[in-house]
Design a protein around this motif. Structure first.
Motif, PDB file in Angstrom:
ATOM      1  N   GLY A 307      -0.610  -8.578  -7.034  1.00 22.89           N
ATOM      2  CA  GLY A 307      -0.090  -9.924  -7.436  1.00 22.89           C
ATOM      3  C   GLY A 307       0.063 -10.433  -5.654  1.00 22.89           C
ATOM      4  O   GLY A 307      -0.551  -9.771  -4.853  1.00 22.89           O
ATOM      5  N   ALA A 347      -1.340  -9.699  -1.112  1.00 33.48           N
ATOM      6  CA  ALA A 347      -2.200 -10.803  -1.123  1.00 33.48           C
ATOM      7  C   ALA A 347      -2.185 -11.735   0.087  1.00 33.48           C
ATOM      8  O   ALA A 347      -3.237 -12.116   0.765  1.00 33.48           O
ATOM      9  N   LEU A 348      -1.056 -12.055   0.694  1.00 32.69           N
ATOM     10  CA  LEU A 348      -0.941 -13.099   1.658  1.00 32.69           C
ATOM     11  C   LEU A 348      -1.605 -12.450   3.038  1.00 32.69           C
ATOM     12  O   LEU A 348      -1.999 -13.197   3.768  1.00 32.69           O
ATOM     13  N   TRP A 363     -13.650 -16.271  -0.658  1.00 33.98           N
ATOM     14  CA  TRP A 363     -13.532 -14.916  -0.468  1.00 33.98           C
ATOM     15  C   TRP A 363     -14.895 -14.106  -0.111  1.00 33.98           C
ATOM     16  O   TRP A 363     -14.967 -12.747   0.044  1.00 33.98           O
ATOM     17  N   GLY A 485      -2.956  -8.249 -12.205  1.00 38.60           N
ATOM     18  CA  GLY A 485      -2.514  -8.983 -11.043  1.00 38.60           C
ATOM     19  C   GLY A 485      -3.745  -9.972 -10.484  1.00 38.60           C
ATOM     20  O   GLY A 485      -5.008  -9.579 -10.891  1.00 38.60           O
ATOM     21  N   ASN A 490     -11.055  -9.583  -8.113  1.00 36.11           N
ATOM     22  CA  ASN A 490     -11.959  -9.394  -7.227  1.00 36.11           C
ATOM     23  C   ASN A 490     -12.400  -7.910  -7.030  1.00 36.11           C
ATOM     24  O   ASN A 490     -11.722  -6.975  -6.789  1.00 36.11           O
ATOM     25  N   ILE A 493     -12.524  -5.997  -3.983  1.00 39.61           N
ATOM     26  CA  ILE A 493     -11.081  -5.432  -3.496  1.00 39.61           C
ATOM     27  C   ILE A 493     -10.652  -4.140  -4.730  1.00 39.61           C
ATOM     28  O   ILE A 493     -10.292  -3.108  -4.056  1.00 39.61           O
TER      29      ILE A 493
HETATM   30  N1  LIG Z   1     -10.821 -13.934  -6.339  1.00 35.08           N
HETATM   31  C1  LIG Z   1      -9.865 -13.462  -5.685  1.00 35.08           C
HETATM   32  N2  LIG Z   1      -9.635 -12.605  -4.800  1.00 35.08           N
HETATM   33  C2  LIG Z   1      -8.743 -12.205  -4.120  1.00 35.08           C
HETATM   34  N3  LIG Z   1      -7.810 -12.502  -4.324  1.00 35.08           N
HETATM   35  C3  LIG Z   1      -7.390 -13.184  -5.269  1.00 35.08           C
HETATM   36  C4  LIG Z   1      -8.442 -13.788  -6.077  1.00 35.08           C
HETATM   37  N4  LIG Z   1      -7.664 -14.631  -6.874  1.00 35.08           N
HETATM   38  C5  LIG Z   1      -6.374 -14.833  -6.769  1.00 35.08           C
HETATM   39  N5  LIG Z   1      -6.212 -13.583  -5.696  1.00 35.08           N
HETATM   40  C6  LIG Z   1      -4.825 -13.339  -5.128  1.00 35.08           C
HETATM   41  O1  LIG Z   1      -4.019 -13.204  -6.028  1.00 35.08           O
HETATM   42  C7  LIG Z   1      -2.766 -13.720  -5.500  1.00 35.08           C
HETATM   43  C8  LIG Z   1      -1.614 -14.154  -6.693  1.00 35.08           C
HETATM   44  O2  LIG Z   1      -1.641 -13.176  -7.642  1.00 35.08           O
HETATM   45  P1  LIG Z   1      -0.749 -13.475  -8.999  1.00 35.08           P
HETATM   46  O3  LIG Z   1      -0.664 -11.992  -9.926  1.00 35.08           O
HETATM   47  O4  LIG Z   1      -1.400 -14.632  -9.636  1.00 35.08           O
HETATM   48  O5  LIG Z   1       0.651 -13.884  -8.576  1.00 35.08           O
HETATM   49  P2  LIG Z   1       2.203 -13.353  -8.905  1.00 35.08           P
HETATM   50  O6  LIG Z   1       2.390 -11.898  -8.220  1.00 35.08           O
HETATM   51  O7  LIG Z   1       2.957 -14.135  -7.733  1.00 35.08           O
HETATM   52  O8  LIG Z   1       2.572 -13.385 -10.239  1.00 35.08           O
HETATM   53  C9  LIG Z   1      -3.015 -14.819  -4.720  1.00 35.08           C
HETATM   54  O9  LIG Z   1      -2.000 -14.841  -3.773  1.00 35.08           O
HETATM   55  C10 LIG Z   1      -4.492 -14.375  -4.258  1.00 35.08           C
HETATM   56  O10 LIG Z   1      -4.334 -13.867  -2.862  1.00 35.08           O
END
Ligand SMILES: Nc1ncnc2c1ncn2[C@@H]1O[C@H](COP(=O)(O)OP(=O)(O)O)[C@@H](O)[C@H]1O
Ligand SMILES: O=C(CO)[C@@H](O)[C@H](O)COP(=O)(O)O
Length: 581
Positions: A307, A347-348, A363, A485, A490, A493
């Motif tokens: 996430g 992710a960030l 991406w 998450g 992806n 990844i």
């Molecule tokens: N296609 C993708 N490829 C890589 N990372 C992704 C993709 N789609 C979403 N993300 C990553 O997922 C993150 C959010 O994850 P998520 O599980 O929805 O959030 P949270 O942890 O806040 O619940 C985003 O910051 C983004 O970087």
């Protein structure tokens, strides 16, 4: 199974920071219905922001009355739903935000069995039942002083982690109760019982005060995991009179070794919403603990949540605590623990590199670099921490290096670099190093028989966090890896993570926004059947057999031995690099 299961429903709740969710599953584990009460939207008169009140001194809290209203509202909505016959609900369980605490007044617990179905929960319980109108939320970070005292009283962070499974954290319930005892002594005196959010919700549903559940009690910095009892030395941080505090905590927590109901459903809900008077309430737990119950996770399986942050949840029989992660008693598997490792930079940090490769935040260029077999990063290692990191515990920092092994001494020599040849190297290296960090942190938590006998890593020592380890420690491989998450969709990844972690029995991806509530449903169902003698299977075997593998997860390709072995070479380099942070 048996006829008893025909036409049965099981409910799983999730009382999280921003919403109360309730899922209904049938006897085949199929999701039948989901109802959500969003606090900011559906109960806007409480004027919460994302479910909480934020104060300037770092205090973060939630109104207890809002939760009472949410419980009535969720049942009201479900009872109006034509396709759900609530009288078929056999059992309920669920999860709640961890660490939060609810403070009951002297008269509070006694009001629960007398609730009148013609009035609302709020009308009858609020404010009389509570000595405090608000509950501390896990985002609270106002207890720095209390955390210091907790660690000092135990001899330091590592010692506190050894006793309770975690070092002191602002959000943990012990430091929170200590702050209230110190700063609001009249409130503390007027408190007859303290619930965790999980035992609060179970108490409301059962119509009687319910003790804490043992797995969730591990999130307090008060529970001695080895002795399976509150620790008097730690209780004294809050109250010199430890017997009084033990009584406020409602006596010993509910043991998780065998499922037993905390009671049957309160007549309040039976009369008001047409539920079954025999419906059993099983213990509620914390949200992360329920998440591991939402999947057929068995010992040495690992859940990787990609996430905003990266969180690893893993089922282990190894009690190897560290100040850098958490261990909790497993809510449904006896003599096992849940390891939880949280990384801030997930992710960030990846997005920053993605954006250097694509102005349009695409991406694709990032993924192409991660998947590339020609981009040579064999002798490169790097850490990318735009935010201060929890594991390793270091301030915001970036490090890039090339490395070489000296042929005679087995030592790894690093050469620090300002940059690699181009940003594509960073894309490949960030995913690999994030995954490698997970691999080296989960290894000590895997059973000894997870070691791959075909691998010889030599006798060198490496250092991670607070421990020195022989390299041979990292011969261990998890059994199965489950990816969830945002970033789990992806492929580049996930495939790289899967190669580095090296699960021997498969990699799986699943998409569900409902994990913790679903874990509550499965726990309710298994507990009901086990307690009633209708299954003898332990929770993990039961779920492994009943799980809807065809519809609820996607099986990914198996990790090839060679791909996993490639990363053996980078473990020493990562250890050396982290020493420079
Ligand atoms: N296609 C993708 N490829 C890589 N990372 C992704 C993709 N789609 C979403 N993300 C990553 O997922 C993150 C959010 O994850 P998520 O599980 O929805 O959030 P949270 O942890 O806040 O619940 C985003 O910051 C983004 O970087
Ligand atoms: O503090 C922790 C875990 O230690 C958090 O994971 C909370 O338990 C999150 O609660 P939600 O609001 O996401 O339900």
């Amino acid at each position: 199974m048996t006829a008893d299961k025909v036409g049965a429903f099981y409910l799983g709740f999730d009382l999280s920071t921003q919403q109360l969710k309730c899922l209904v599953i049938d006897q085949n584990l199929a999701l039948v219905h989901s109802e959500t009460i969003g606090f900011d939207k559906d109960l806007s008169h409480y004027k919460t922001t994302k479910g909480v009140y934020l104060h300037e001194d770092g205090t973060v809290e939630c109104p207890v009355a809002m939760w009472l209203e949410a419980v009535d509202l969720v049942f009201e909505r479900m009872s109006k739903h034509k396709h759900i016959d609530l009288s078929l609900v056999r059992a309920m369980s669920g999860s709640c935000q961890q660490h939060g605490s609810v403070y009951w007044a002297e008269s509070g617990p006694g009001l629960l069995p007398k609730l009148d179905s013609k009035q609302s929960l709020k009308q009858q319980l609020y404010p009389e039942a509570f000595s405090r109108n608000v509950a501390p939320n896990w985002q609270d970070h106002s207890t720095g002083e209390e955390c210091r005292e907790f660690e000092e009283s135990c001899g330091g962070a590592a010692q506190l982690a050894q006793v309770t499974g975690s070092r002191a954290h602002h959000r943990f319930t012990g430091p929170q109760i200590m702050k209230i005892a110190k700063k609001e002594p009249e409130v503390y005196r007027a408190t007859s019982k303290v619930s965790l959010v999980s035992s609060f919700l179970a108490s409301i549903l059962a119509g009687e005060f319910t003790p804490l559940e043992e797995a969730d009690a591990c999130g307090m910095n008060l529970y001695n995991i080895d002795k399976r009892d509150y620790d008097d030395k730690l209780l004294r941080n809050v109250d010199d009179d430890t017997e009084t505090l033990r009584s406020k905590l409602g006596g010993p927590p509910i043991n998780c070794d065998k499922p037993a109901p905390v009671g049957t459903l309160s007549p309040y809900f039976v009369e008001k919403y047409g539920l079954n008077p025999e419906c059993q309430i099983f213990p509620f737990t914390g949200d992360n603990l329920a998440t591991i119950c939402s999947l057929p996770l068995q010992p040495n399986d690992v859940l990787v949540s990609l996430g905003t942050s990266t969180t690893i949840l893993l089922v282990t029989d190894q009690y190897h605590p560290s100040p850098n992660y958490h261990l909790f008693i497993h809510p449904t598997i006896p003599r096992h623990y849940m390891g939880m490792i949280c990384y801030c930079n997930g992710a960030l940090a990846r997005e920053r590199i993605r954006d250097q490769l694509s102005e349009t935040h695409d991406w694709e260029p990032f993924n192409a670099a991660v998947k590339s077999t020609t981009l040579n990063t064999d002798n490169e290692i790097a850490c990318y921490f735009p935010l201060g990191e929890i594991v390793p515990n270091v301030p915001s920092s970036y490090r890039r290096a090339t490395f070489a092994k000296s042929p005679d001494s087995q030592e790894v020599k690093l050469e620090l670099k300002d940059a690699f040849a181009d940003i594509a190297h960073d894309a490949k290296n960030i995913v690999e190093s994030q995954a490698l960090s997970c691999r080296v942190r989960i290894s000590p938590l895997l059973s000894k028989d997870c070691a791959d006998p075909s691998v010889d890593l030599g006798d060198s020592m490496v250092h991670f966090d607070c421990d020195d380890f022989p390299l041979s420690e990292y011969k261990k491989r998890p059994r199965r890896a489950f990816f969830v998450g945002g970033a789990s969709k992806n492929d580049a990844i996930v495939e790289r993570f899967a190669q580095v972690l090296g699960a021997t029995d498969g990699n799986f991806r699943l998409e569900t926004p409902n994990s913790c509530a679903l874990g509550g449903c499965y726990r309710a169902m298994w507990s009901h059947l086990y307690y009633g003698g209708l299954t003898k299977a332990p929770f993990d075997n039961f779920l492994n057999e009943q799980f809807r593998w065809d519809t609820d997860v996607q099986s990914l390709s198996l990790t090839k031995d060679k791909e996993w072995q490639y990363f053996n070479n980078k473990i020493q380099a990562l250890s050396e690099l982290e020493k420079t942070l």
